[in-house]
Write a protein that holds these residues in place. Structure first.
Motif, mmCIF file in Angstrom:
data_model
loop_
_atom_site.group_PDB
_atom_site.id
_atom_site.type_symbol
_atom_site.label_atom_id
_atom_site.label_comp_id
_atom_site.label_asym_id
_atom_site.label_seq_id
_atom_site.Cartn_x
_atom_site.Cartn_y
_atom_site.Cartn_z
ATOM 1 N N LEU A 122 0.797 -1.221 0.000
ATOM 2 C CA LEU A 122 0.000 0.000 0.000
ATOM 3 C C LEU A 122 0.831 1.272 0.000
ATOM 4 O O LEU A 122 0.471 2.258 -0.662
ATOM 5 C CB LEU A 122 -0.929 -0.004 1.222
ATOM 6 N N PHE A 123 1.931 1.281 0.749
ATOM 7 C CA PHE A 123 2.688 2.523 0.941
ATOM 8 C C PHE A 123 4.118 2.483 0.378
ATOM 9 O O PHE A 123 4.777 3.520 0.324
ATOM 10 C CB PHE A 123 2.759 2.877 2.433
ATOM 11 N N GLY A 124 4.583 1.298 -0.025
ATOM 12 C CA GLY A 124 5.920 1.213 -0.595
ATOM 13 C C GLY A 124 6.962 0.704 0.380
ATOM 14 O O GLY A 124 6.685 0.423 1.545
ATOM 15 N N HIS A 125 8.210 0.604 -0.123
ATOM 16 C CA HIS A 125 9.350 0.072 0.640
ATOM 17 C C HIS A 125 10.521 1.028 0.478
ATOM 18 O O HIS A 125 10.652 1.695 -0.559
ATOM 19 C CB HIS A 125 9.718 -1.322 0.103
ATOM 20 N N PRO A 126 11.402 1.132 1.473
ATOM 21 C CA PRO A 126 12.557 2.038 1.362
ATOM 22 C C PRO A 126 13.460 1.736 0.169
ATOM 23 O O PRO A 126 14.155 2.639 -0.326
ATOM 24 C CB PRO A 126 13.312 1.828 2.679
ATOM 25 N N ASP A 127 13.443 0.491 -0.312
ATOM 26 C CA ASP A 127 14.308 0.124 -1.442
ATOM 27 C C ASP A 127 13.650 0.378 -2.796
ATOM 28 O O ASP A 127 14.256 0.115 -3.840
ATOM 29 C CB ASP A 127 14.702 -1.359 -1.347
ATOM 30 N N ASP A 128 12.431 0.886 -2.806
ATOM 31 C CA ASP A 128 11.759 1.186 -4.068
ATOM 32 C C ASP A 128 12.503 2.275 -4.833
ATOM 33 O O ASP A 128 13.047 3.214 -4.237
ATOM 34 C CB ASP A 128 10.324 1.677 -3.818
ATOM 35 N N VAL A 129 12.535 2.154 -6.163
ATOM 36 C CA VAL A 129 13.113 3.196 -7.015
ATOM 37 C C VAL A 129 12.000 3.793 -7.859
ATOM 38 O O VAL A 129 10.982 3.154 -8.126
ATOM 39 C CB VAL A 129 14.234 2.645 -7.925
ATOM 40 N N PHE A 130 12.170 5.036 -8.288
ATOM 41 C CA PHE A 130 11.184 5.678 -9.134
ATOM 42 C C PHE A 130 11.348 5.252 -10.591
ATOM 43 O O PHE A 130 10.383 5.130 -11.326
ATOM 44 C CB PHE A 130 11.287 7.204 -9.008
ATOM 45 N N HIS A 131 12.604 5.035 -10.998
ATOM 46 C CA HIS A 131 12.893 4.554 -12.346
ATOM 47 C C HIS A 131 14.097 3.624 -12.271
ATOM 48 O O HIS A 131 14.904 3.697 -11.330
ATOM 49 C CB HIS A 131 13.198 5.718 -13.303
ATOM 50 N N ALA A 132 14.230 2.755 -13.238
ATOM 51 C CA ALA A 132 15.351 1.814 -13.270
ATOM 52 C C ALA A 132 16.677 2.562 -13.263
ATOM 53 O O ALA A 132 16.817 3.613 -13.892
ATOM 54 C CB ALA A 132 15.254 0.921 -14.501
#
Length: 426
Positions: A122-132
């Motif tokens: 629902l809210f994401g993860h600290p390791d998420d990236v916006f783009h590759a």
């Protein structure tokens, strides 16, 4: 010209969605009692709080999770039957139904590993990236931390003292909102039941009665809680058909917090310490996601210069809904994540000459991913233009100029600029 039956069906389905989600109170379901804080400090902050799955199961949710999930599923089927699957209004409400079902599942999973997984969904993860091949959210926070540390170390930017009692803060903030939001009936009041310093409802802002405030903090609350959170709720309530825009799904929460932080920055209300607090929330979530327990995250906050009470409050935000040695609740990623998403949307709108679309961000509680649908619905007359629009969105010339100049200057190499200008600054 809108079909009258279509309008009536949309309004009826939207009102059902509002009614179904009404008893869901995520923060009430996951927050810890004051007694947990008191016991933690009674143990000299040396032991993890005693939080288990059974602790959460004692809480009265005010709804039956299975019945609510079933009701949302039935509503979703009715939306498809009456409006079709591909209409903008359908897509908007179907996404909301799905998210609310996931929210209910997350609440049911409090105190288990699944709670964290659904929180990430629902809210994401600290390791998420916006783009590759770009920095993760956690890495962006670290990049932002460096200049903030330099600013916080400077004597030229002292932090304003928290010298305003909560009762006086209520009076001051009320006067500010009466002046800047005359068309909105918003009430400021004291509360002893919130974890944060302040919290916004549909038409009210609660201030923690146990907290002292600075005038700068009240200025931030005016634009963050008032202009954005209350303002967009009231705009959503005034929608003629899609009344569900007055209620925020998790994806809408990300946009809301991003808009609020951006507004703090644009109106020059924010401070380095305020941004540092938002960055520290990401670091704390990242630590817990990597396996750090409550006491470890708490001690890290102390090492970052936070006071014991502040450190506890932030750490509690990270572990609420989980256990003291479990994985984190990731909602606090919404502030910086939302800021990046909203800022970039606005930058591209300016570049494309579509700046007139930007006030639609304020029509209610919307998700960035739904902005195209919002524009289509506004063009068709299904969504009304926002009634309350903050000054920086009402007159878009300043915002457009600021973003255009920022994009132009952003093309310079900061490393080269630093080499050129460092010798000029003694």
């Amino acid at each position: 010209m809108l079909d009258k039956q279509l309008m009536a069906n949309t309004r009826e389905l939207s009102d059902r969605l509002v009614q179904l989600q009404a008893p869901i109170r995520i923060l009430d379901a996951v927050n810890w009692d004051r007694s947990i804080r008191e016991e933690f400090f009674r143990q000299d902050a040396q032991q993890n709080p005693n939080i288990s799955r059974s602790y959460y199961q004692q809480k009265n949710l005010g709804f039956n999770p299975e019945s609510l999930r079933q009701g949302l599923a039935e509503l979703q089927r009715d939306i498809v039957r009456q409006l079709g699957r591909l209409s903008p209004a359908s897509q908007l409400m179907i996404r909301a139904c799905r998210e609310y079902r996931d929210v209910v599942r997350m609440i049911e999973a409090r105190g288990t590993a699944e709670f964290h997984e659904l929180s990430v969904e629902l809210f994401g993860h600290p390791d998420d990236v916006f783009h590759a091949n770009e920095p993760s959210l956690s890495e962006l926070a670290t990049m932002l931390q460096s200049p903030l540390d330099s600013l916080l170390a400077s004597d030229a930017l002292p932090e304003e003292k928290k010298s305003i009692e909560a009762s006086e803060a209520v009076s001051r903030l009320q006067a500010q909102l009466d002046h800047s939001m005359p068309s909105v009936d918003v009430q400021v009041m004291l509360s002893d039941g919130i974890v944060s310093d302040a919290a916004a409802g549909s038409d009210r802002i609660k201030l923690n009665q146990d907290v002292m405030f600075s005038q700068r903090e009240l200025d931030i609350l005016e634009v963050h809680e008032g202009w954005i959170h209350v303002g967009t709720t009231q705009n959503g309530l005034k929608q003629p058909y899609l009344t569900c825009l007055s209620k925020g799904t998790p994806s809408a929460t990300i946009t809301q917090e991003g808009l609020a932080v951006l507004t703090e920055v644009i109106t020059l209300r924010s401070t380095p310490r305020r941004l540092a607090k938002l960055v520290q929330r990401i670091h704390a979530v990242a630590l817990a996601a990597d396996g750090a327990e409550f006491v470890e995250v708490y001690r890290n906050c102390l090492e970052q210069g936070m006071r014991p009470e502040e450190s506890y409050t932030l750490t509690q935000r990270v572990f609420r809904g989980s256990t003291a040695n479990g994985k984190p609740f990731t909602k606090d990623l919404a502030y910086i994540r939302g800021f990046v998403l909203v800022y970039n949307l606005i930058r591209v709108a300016v570049q494309l000459g579509k700046i007139d679309r930007l006030p639609l961000l304020l029509t209610g509680k919307i998700a960035i991913d739904d902005f195209r649908l919002i524009c289509e619905l506004a063009d068709s007359g299904m969504i009304a233009q926002p009634d309350f629009v903050p000054p920086h969105f009402k007159d878009l010339r300043g915002l457009a100029t600021w973003l255009s100049v920022g994009r132009f200057l952003g093309d310079f190499s900061f490393t080269q600029l630093e080499n050129d200008y460092r010798p000029l600054i003694p």
